[in-house]
Design an enzyme around this catalytic site. Structure first.
Site, PDB file in Angstrom:
ATOM      1  CB  ALA A  22      -0.961  -0.030   1.201  1.00 27.41           C
ATOM      2  CD  GLU A  57       0.409   1.919   3.936  1.00 25.34           C
ATOM      3  OE1 GLU A  57       0.767   3.366   3.371  1.00 25.34           O
ATOM      4  OE2 GLU A  57       0.971   1.219   3.892  1.00 25.34           O
TER       5      GLU A  57
END
Length: 969
Positions: A349, A385
């Site tokens: 990600a 994230e």
């Protein structure tokens, strides 16, 4: 529909007029591009070509011009960008996908200069009166005229030489127009493809980190060069455009009869170029109430969204954002959090501020089809994230040499966020298995590297790319976890709050973090032997870690740089002489009483502490819960007591420390510090153990023995010993799950059930293979109904493929190609590598070079999966060497990790022949090693260590195993 922001009719009309002018330029550029692509887009001009503008000049060879250095001079500072891009989602007449666009960057002159250096890579720039750009002054500043411009390929610059200098304090604007190719190379502005209902669909998306924003538009592409971005995207009807900020109302426009949409976005917060993101797609989303404080939207392929694959991510994002708000004592900085699952994505990600991009497997979860591990991965990656939204995005490292500050921190706190979202999973413990034990093996190499280096050591893009490794992520997490433990998590969190408040929207170095943590330590009245900075610099500015040896008879305690290969030469100097300030903790028990120590600081190479003397105590285990980043060795007497305690009452030792005892013992044996038989004896209690962490640790370490002896006469006794140890575990889970009809309740029990079946089937425990094959046959007989437990699919698929032939392989291949759930596709992709048929493995290797069969993002994994198969390893190694040039040229632009491939393919190397093959390979590929250059030195060292270890340990290992299994052979 999501929340929209409206603008007045007059503003909308103005935007449309401007867009029409822009589109005329963009159309002209797109026509030009077809004729220019055959040329090198960034071919280096000759001196004459560089002089073809208004003033003749040549580029001096010495001294170097500023454009020959990889770091930008500190003469200019960007203020804001206005960028318009139009990606084509259909190929042109030359079968190329392109994008066209223009950019205006306003920058302030910091010190007088007659040069503008701005990054540009693989962009075909339009010419204006013989120049690659236009320059004008803002706010009354007068812009100098241009002397010459050129593209400097090695350093990836557009160089603008001026007739007169820019003036300090004045603001200027540089305008460029350009065309680029929307490649499938997974870097910069690229394209992703997928099929839905038999129709091929194309997505235009981005991956800028670390140095690929310059492939999308000319920019000052360094993390400290923060600016505000105003984005406009032009895209087809039926698609949606996303970017970091919230969009204004889209505007319908027509260009040459083609109906298009123009979407503009609110200005971003001030941020680094590598965090910029934009996507054009026809995805759907699910989201929170538009009136919520933070709008959360989960975007994915329409079918994936309809199937509810984004629901878990939506729920988890809300929980974790709430956790971080409290943990940092700081509100989420943006209005929205878009998260999007892409079919083609090189990383797990990317933390783009406000628009996080993911692999599908890291964001989408389908109950009943996806496994417990899939669900945990989604939670961990989302948590990682979202941690960056503050730590990394709001406050950013000044330069890439401190990448660990971003990634190590996000890795550590991702376990805290996931633990908050899923409190029953014990995520704070699982960080030990998932991050710490693995990175210790890497960091115990003479070719490891410090977490933080000097800026001048990290200059080129390939040097920056090499930093994205397990040392940066996992060791960074481990040493921050250790720091948080000895200053307490509460104090750690308070230090982070003041750090974020002081440096928000700015950049920092690790020293700034140490300063704020020290302030929090002082305020809390915590006593440390040295300042936070002095202690922690020993852990980040030199590579490696110590082995702490404790003599429980005398209380003597020593530390020494731990190396898996004791004969390796450490040629990287250390100002600290490879000594650390080590926080040592321990548990001592005597009778029914257990004493847990406070932290004792080992500040020198050796010391004596009488509290470490056993006396009347039965045993001592140091490094409670493996909070410290070090290994522990003991005197022989204490090792014997620990093994005896494990055999009699293993639950008396904390579960993490039971895993640690195994991991330390095996690592010490690999380094020839302890006997291999001692390491093996730490596993004899496992026939009474049902907890996941000790079993998983033992499995990882015993796997090394299989790698070293899998094709020798030792293999039989090894297999028999593991069969003996795992049989009780297999029967335990058979009873716990009511003959495999239900799933265990506990998160880690679900994992250990997989260990039980996997090890039982691979070692021939009665009934296991028949069980797995039976489940698989049922599925083959009725492909529309797969009743195999989601947690057990990987194990069942692999065992069935291994036991079967081409019929089973072809069935799984068909299921893989038709899979609509990414996590299921991954399991099938892995299972295909388990076949014992060499011709099927060779066919699978060939498939890796066809993106229509194996996506570029999955090629690295597939090569490694095949190499994990003893039959596939030599096939994969030969295949990689034979096709290196092709793979490097087609996949060597960020699509795959050459370092991970070489590391994975050579895990079994343990002979002189293997070593010579590696050296020959290094000589053959030379500069084409790319990011694998550092890894190959580590692999050579590992191979040499394996050779020595096998020579020393083969006979004692064989003798011990035979003694343990002679009654059952």
């Amino acid at each position: 529909m999501g929340k929209r922001f409206y603008i007045s009719i007059s503003v909308a009309v103005t935007c449309l007029v401007v867009a029409t002018g822009v589109l005329a330029i963009i159309i002209a550029l797109s026509v030009m591009y077809a004729h220019e692509r055959s040329k090198n887009l960034q071919s280096l001009p000759t001196s004459a070509e560089r002089s073809s503008t208004s003033t003749a000049s040549t580029t001096p060879s010495s001294p170097k011009g500023p454009w020959e250095y990889y770091r930008l001079p500190q003469t200019l500072s960007p203020v804001h960008y206005n960028i318009t891009l139009w990606p084509r989602l259909k190929p042109n007449a030359d079968d190329l996908y392109i994008f066209t666009g223009n950019s205006r960057v306003a920058f302030r002159c910091v010190s007088q200069t007659d040069l503008i250096l701005i990054h540009s890579n693989k962009l075909n720039l339009s010419m204006f009166d013989g120049f690659h750009a236009k320059l004008k002054g803002l706010a009354g500043a007068a812009a100098p005229t241009l002397k010459k411009t050129w593209l400097e390929v090695p350093t990836q610059y557009l160089v603008v030489h001026l007739n007169d200098p820019l003036q300090p304090g004045s603001v200027y604007e540089l305008y460029t127009e350009f065309v680029g190719e929307l490649l499938d190379d997974l870097g910069g502005f690229y394209r992703s493809e997928y099929f839905e209902d038999g129709i091929k669909k194309v997505v235009a998306t981005t991956q800028m980190q670390p140095t690929d924003a310059r492939k999308a538009f000319p920019c000052f592409d360094e993390p400290a060069m923060k600016a505000v971005f105003h984005m406009t995207l032009i895209h087809p009807q039926g698609t949606v455009a996303l970017s970091n900020a919230m969009n204004y109302d889209p505007v319908n426009i027509t260009v040459n009869g083609e109906s298009l949409i123009q979407t503009s976005f609110e200005p971003t917060e001030i941020m680094s170029t590598y965090l910029l993101a934009f996507v054009v797609c026809d995805f759907a989303y699910i989201g929170t109430n538009p009136d919520a404080d933070v709008l959360i939207r989960i975007w994915a392929r329409r079918k994936a969204t309809e199937e509810g694959q984004g629901k878990y991510a939506l729920e988890t994002t809300g929980h974790i954002l709430g956790f971080y708000k409290n943990y940092y004592n700081s509100s989420y900085p943006l209005k929205k959090s878009d998260q999007i699952a892409l079919s083609d994505f090189s990383a797990g990600a990317m933390e783009n501020w406000g628009l996080i991009t993911y692999r599908e497997t890291a964001l989408l979860y389908n109950p009943g089809v996806s496994s417990n591990g899939d669900k945990e991965w989604v939670a961990i990656v989302i948590s990682h994230e979202l941690a960056h939204m503050w730590f990394g995005n709001l406050v950013t490292m000044r330069w890439w040499n401190d990448l660990w500050l971003n990634e190590g921190f996000a890795t550590y706190v991702s376990y805290l966020g996931a633990d908050y979202a899923e409190p029953s999973w014990n995520m704070k413990d699982l960080i030990v298995l998932n991050e710490i034990t693995d990175v210790m093996a890497m960091d115990a190499s003479a070719h490891s590297h410090p977490l933080s280096t000097k800026e001048e050591e990290i200059l080129k893009p390939e040097q920056i790319n090499q930093l994205f490794d397990t040392i940066t992520y996992s060791k960074g997490a481990a040493i921050l976890r250790m720091l948080s433990d000895f200053i307490t998590e509460t104090v750690f969190s308070k230090g982070l709050h003041t750090y974020l408040e002081e440096f928000k929207y700015n950049t920092t170095s690790y020293k700034d973090l140490w300063k704020h943590l020290q302030m929090a330590v002082d305020k809390a009245g915590i006593s440390l032997p040295h300042s936070v900075e002095v202690i922690m610099n020993r852990w980040i500015l030199q590579m490696g870690f110590p082995v702490v040896t404790i003599d429980t008879q005398t209380g003597k305690i020593t530390q020494k740089h731990f190396l898996l290969d004791p004969e390796s030469v450490v040629d990287r100097p250390s100002e600290f002489n490879y000594e650390w300030f080590v926080p040592v903790t321990w548990i001592k028990t005597g009778g029914s009483e257990q004493h847990q120590s406070t932290t004792y600081w080992l500040l020198n190479k050796e010391d004596t502490n009488t509290e470490l003397v056993l006396g009347d105590a039965e045993w001592l285990v140091a490094n409670i819960n493996m909070m410290g980043f070090y290994r522990v060795n003991y005197d022989e007497g204490n090792w014997e007591r620990l093994i005896a305690k494990l055999s009699s009452s293993h639950q008396d030792i904390p579960v993490i420390n039971r895993a640690q005892i195994i991991d330390d013992a095996f690592s010490l044996a690999k380094a020839n510090i302890a006997n291999t038989t001692l390491a093996l004896r730490t596993t004899t209690f496992l026939n009474k153990e049902v907890e996941y962490m000790p079993w998983q640790t033992a499995r990882k370490n015993l796997n090394y023995f299989f790698h070293m002896f899998g094709c020798s006469e030792v293999y039989g006794p090894m297999k028999a010993y593991i069969r003996k140890q795992v049989t009780p575990l297999f029967l335990y889970y058979k009873d716990l799950t009511l003959n495999w009809t239900k799933m265990p309740d506990k998160h880690t029990d679900q994992y250990n059930q997989i260990n039980a079946i996997s090890l039982a089937c691979s070692t021939g425990v009665e009934g296991c293979r028949e069980l797995a094959s039976g489940w698989f046959k049922e599925w083959m007989n009725n492909p529309a109904v797969n009743n195999i437990n989601a947690n057990l699919k990987s194990t069942v698929y692999c065992n069935a493929i291994a036991a079967g032939g081409d019929e089973e392989w072809d069935f799984v291949w068909k299921m893989y190609k038709n899979a609509t759930i990414a996590s299921e596709a991954d399991k099938l992709m892995h299972a295909l590598s388990c076949t014992k048929e060499p011709w099927l493995l060779n066919r699978y290797l060939q498939y890796c070079l066809d993106p229509e069969k194996i996506r570029k993002q999955d090629v690295s994994f597939t090569f490694i999966y095949i190499a994990q198969n003893p039959i596939g390893q030599p096939l994969a190694w030969d295949f990689i060497r034979s096709n290196w040039d092709y793979i490097f040229n087609e996949y060597g632009r960020g699509s795959i990790s050459f370092g991970s491939i070489i590391y994975g393919l050579t895990e079994r190397f343990s002979s002189e022949f293997d070593y010579k093959q590696l050296k020959l390979f290094k000589e053959e590929v030379g500069a084409r090693l790319d990011s694998a250059a550092a890894i190959i030195e580590h692999v050579l060292e590992r191979t040499k260590a394996n050779m020595n270890w096998v020579a020393l340990n083969k006979k004692p290992l064989s003798d011990w195993l035979i003694s343990q299994t002679s009654k059952i052979l």
